[in-house]
Design a protein around this motif. Structure first.
Motif, PDB file in Angstrom:
ATOM      1  N   VAL A  14       4.761 -14.573  -7.015  1.00 16.93           N
ATOM      2  CA  VAL A  14       3.943 -13.496  -7.574  1.00 16.93           C
ATOM      3  C   VAL A  14       3.423 -12.610  -6.447  1.00 16.93           C
ATOM      4  CG1 VAL A  14       3.215 -14.927  -9.539  1.00 16.93           C
ATOM      5  CG2 VAL A  14       1.805 -14.872  -7.482  1.00 16.93           C
ATOM      6  N   THR A  15       2.843 -11.485  -6.829  1.00 16.17           N
ATOM      7  CA  THR A  15       2.121 -10.635  -5.883  1.00 16.17           C
ATOM      8  C   THR A  15       0.639 -10.925  -6.056  1.00 16.17           C
ATOM      9  OG1 THR A  15       3.813  -8.935  -5.915  1.00 16.17           O
ATOM     10  CG2 THR A  15       1.626  -8.257  -5.184  1.00 16.17           C
ATOM     11  N   TYR A  16       0.006 -11.384  -4.998  1.00 16.94           N
ATOM     12  CA  TYR A  16      -1.412 -11.727  -5.005  1.00 16.94           C
ATOM     13  C   TYR A  16      -2.198 -10.494  -4.594  1.00 16.94           C
ATOM     14  CZ  TYR A  16      -5.699 -14.265  -3.818  1.00 16.94           C
ATOM     15  OH  TYR A  16      -6.992 -14.712  -3.754  1.00 16.94           O
ATOM     16  N   THR A  17      -3.242 -10.159  -5.347  1.00 15.04           N
ATOM     17  CA  THR A  17      -4.058  -8.990  -5.018  1.00 15.04           C
ATOM     18  C   THR A  17      -5.493  -9.431  -4.723  1.00 15.04           C
ATOM     19  OG1 THR A  17      -4.615  -8.585  -7.334  1.00 15.04           O
ATOM     20  CG2 THR A  17      -2.693  -7.445  -6.463  1.00 15.04           C
ATOM     21  N   LEU A  18      -6.118  -8.736  -3.785  1.00 14.93           N
ATOM     22  CA  LEU A  18      -7.483  -9.064  -3.386  1.00 14.93           C
ATOM     23  C   LEU A  18      -8.190  -7.795  -2.947  1.00 14.93           C
ATOM     24  CD1 LEU A  18      -9.663 -11.232  -2.492  1.00 14.93           C
ATOM     25  CD2 LEU A  18      -8.595 -11.100  -0.251  1.00 14.93           C
ATOM     26  N   GLU A  19      -9.441  -7.621  -3.388  1.00 18.50           N
ATOM     27  CA  GLU A  19     -10.287  -6.541  -2.864  1.00 18.50           C
ATOM     28  C   GLU A  19     -11.349  -7.190  -1.989  1.00 18.50           C
ATOM     29  OE1 GLU A  19     -13.438  -3.035  -4.128  1.00 18.50           O
ATOM     30  OE2 GLU A  19     -12.676  -4.384  -5.655  1.00 18.50           O
ATOM     31  N   MET A  20     -11.483  -6.677  -0.764  1.00 13.25           N
ATOM     32  CA  MET A  20     -12.475  -7.215   0.160  1.00 13.25           C
ATOM     33  C   MET A  20     -12.984  -6.081   1.042  1.00 13.25           C
ATOM     34  SD  MET A  20     -12.075 -10.463   2.743  1.00 13.25           S
ATOM     35  CE  MET A  20     -11.078  -9.627   3.959  1.00 13.25           C
ATOM     36  N   ASN A  21     -14.298  -5.911   1.069  1.00  8.99           N
ATOM     37  CA  ASN A  21     -14.932  -4.871   1.890  1.00  8.99           C
ATOM     38  C   ASN A  21     -14.367  -3.485   1.605  1.00  8.99           C
ATOM     39  OD1 ASN A  21     -16.469  -6.890   3.158  1.00  8.99           O
ATOM     40  ND2 ASN A  21     -14.900  -7.215   4.699  1.00  8.99           N
ATOM     41  N   GLY A  22     -14.127  -3.190   0.322  1.00 10.97           N
ATOM     42  CA  GLY A  22     -13.656  -1.868  -0.061  1.00 10.97           C
ATOM     43  C   GLY A  22     -12.183  -1.621   0.186  1.00 10.97           C
ATOM     44  N   LYS A  23     -11.441  -2.631   0.615  1.00 10.35           N
ATOM     45  CA  LYS A  23     -10.010  -2.486   0.848  1.00 10.35           C
ATOM     46  C   LYS A  23      -9.257  -3.401  -0.103  1.00 10.35           C
ATOM     47  CE  LYS A  23     -10.070  -1.368   5.772  1.00 10.35           C
ATOM     48  NZ  LYS A  23      -9.585  -1.762   7.088  1.00 10.35           N
ATOM     49  N   PHE A  24      -8.089  -2.954  -0.525  1.00  4.97           N
ATOM     50  CA  PHE A  24      -7.224  -3.768  -1.370  1.00  4.97           C
ATOM     51  C   PHE A  24      -6.091  -4.332  -0.537  1.00  4.97           C
ATOM     52  CE2 PHE A  24      -9.378  -1.269  -4.537  1.00  4.97           C
ATOM     53  CZ  PHE A  24      -9.576  -2.185  -5.557  1.00  4.97           C
ATOM     54  N   TYR A  25      -5.758  -5.577  -0.803  1.00  7.97           N
ATOM     55  CA  TYR A  25      -4.681  -6.255  -0.112  1.00  7.97           C
ATOM     56  C   TYR A  25      -3.686  -6.775  -1.144  1.00  7.97           C
ATOM     57  CZ  TYR A  25      -7.965  -6.234   3.775  1.00  7.97           C
ATOM     58  OH  TYR A  25      -8.841  -5.846   4.758  1.00  7.97           O
ATOM     59  N   LEU A  26      -2.408  -6.597  -0.863  1.00  7.59           N
ATOM     60  CA  LEU A  26      -1.338  -7.129  -1.697  1.00  7.59           C
ATOM     61  C   LEU A  26      -0.501  -8.057  -0.834  1.00  7.59           C
ATOM     62  CD1 LEU A  26      -0.041  -3.830  -3.366  1.00  7.59           C
ATOM     63  CD2 LEU A  26      -1.680  -5.445  -4.303  1.00  7.59           C
ATOM     64  N   ILE A  27      -0.255  -9.239  -1.329  1.00 11.06           N
ATOM     65  CA  ILE A  27       0.606 -10.182  -0.619  1.00 11.06           C
ATOM     66  C   ILE A  27       1.729 -10.564  -1.577  1.00 11.06           C
ATOM     67  CG2 ILE A  27       0.759 -12.376   0.603  1.00 11.06           C
ATOM     68  CD1 ILE A  27      -2.262 -12.097   1.153  1.00 11.06           C
ATOM     69  N   GLU A  28       2.943 -10.206  -1.205  1.00  9.66           N
ATOM     70  CA  GLU A  28       4.095 -10.417  -2.074  1.00  9.66           C
ATOM     71  C   GLU A  28       4.739 -11.773  -1.832  1.00  9.66           C
ATOM     72  OE1 GLU A  28       5.795  -5.958  -2.684  1.00  9.66           O
ATOM     73  OE2 GLU A  28       6.322  -6.932  -0.795  1.00  9.66           O
TER      74      GLU A  28
END
Length: 74
Positions: A14-28
């Motif tokens: 899956v693609t994991y999504t995370l918001e942290m400190n106003g930034k979005f991160y996607l890990i495929e």
């Protein structure tokens, strides 16, 4: 007859999504076990550890994605 939750889970990436400190991160391509009925995702402890390491170490991303942002209360 009750069924075991582990029997119904499907192995996928899956693609994991995370918001942290106003930034979005996607890990495929993250390995997960998925409940096909609810789409709930389950991650092994070692996978969670690796996800945290990728984000906190600020590893070099493979690419940058531009994301539009909308206001729901427009």
């Amino acid at each position: 007859m009750s069924s075991n939750l582990n029997d119904t889970l499907v192995e996928k990436t899956v693609t994991y999504t995370l918001e942290m400190n106003g930034k979005f991160y996607l890990i495929e391509n993250v390995p997960a076990r998925i409940n096909p009925e609810t789409e709930e995702q389950f991650f092994s402890p070692s996978t969670v550890e690796r996800l945290q390491q990728i984000i906190y170490d600020q590893q070099e991303p493979i690419r940058i994605v531009e994301t539009p942002v909308y206001n729901f209360a427009a």
